[in-house]
Design a protein around this motif. Structure first.
Motif, short mmCIF file in Angstrom:
data_model
loop_
_atom_site.label_atom_id
_atom_site.label_comp_id
_atom_site.label_asym_id
_atom_site.label_seq_id
_atom_site.Cartn_x
_atom_site.Cartn_y
_atom_site.Cartn_z
N ILE A 1 -50.04 -46.60 71.13
CA ILE A 1 -48.94 -46.35 70.33
C ILE A 1 -48.11 -47.51 69.85
N ALA A 2 -47.85 -48.18 70.67
CA ALA A 2 -47.11 -49.39 70.80
C ALA A 2 -47.97 -50.56 69.81
N PHE A 3 -49.20 -50.66 70.14
CA PHE A 3 -50.19 -51.52 69.52
C PHE A 3 -50.32 -51.16 68.00
N ASP B 1 -57.43 -57.41 69.89
CA ASP B 1 -58.16 -56.31 70.60
C ASP B 1 -58.13 -56.72 72.01
N GLY B 2 -58.43 -58.13 72.59
CA GLY B 2 -58.57 -58.61 73.97
C GLY B 2 -57.08 -58.09 74.55
N VAL B 3 -55.89 -58.20 73.80
CA VAL B 3 -54.64 -57.89 74.56
C VAL B 3 -54.80 -56.55 74.58
N LEU B 4 -55.07 -55.66 73.92
CA LEU B 4 -55.25 -54.17 73.86
C LEU B 4 -56.26 -53.94 75.18
N ILE B 5 -57.44 -54.49 75.38
CA ILE B 5 -58.10 -54.33 76.41
C ILE B 5 -57.56 -54.77 77.79
N GLY C 1 -47.20 -52.21 66.25
CA GLY C 1 -46.94 -53.47 65.97
C GLY C 1 -47.70 -53.97 64.78
N SER C 2 -49.02 -53.16 64.38
CA SER C 2 -49.92 -53.52 63.45
C SER C 2 -49.51 -52.88 61.98
N MET C 3 -48.50 -52.27 61.96
CA MET C 3 -47.91 -51.77 60.76
C MET C 3 -47.26 -52.58 59.81
#
Length: 66
Positions: free
Chosen positions: A46-48, A13-17, A51-53
């Motif tokens: 969308i990339a985030f 979540d920090g990387v997304l923020i 990557g979590s799939m």
């Protein structure tokens, strides 16, 4: 020590923020329009999510083992 324990944010979540903050900074520095900002943020989200799939368990190279 967590300052805000009710947020429950992890490193992903920090990387997304941070990525969203970089997009906002690029918008200010390079005078992007609102549409360019939205497209960039949507692409990052969308990339985030991609990557979590979970990877497919399908054995793609099974025909080589015959």
């Amino acid at each position: 020590m967590m300052m805000y324990p009710y947020l429950n944010l992890g490193p992903r979540d920090g990387v997304l923020i941070i990525a969203a903050a970089i997009m906002l900074a690029l918008t200010v520095v390079f005078n992007w329009s609102v549409w360019e900002l939205l497209f960039a943020v949507v692409a990052v989200i969308i990339a985030f999510l991609a990557g979590s799939m979970k990877p497919s368990k399908k054995n793609v190279l099974a025909f080589l083992k015959k």
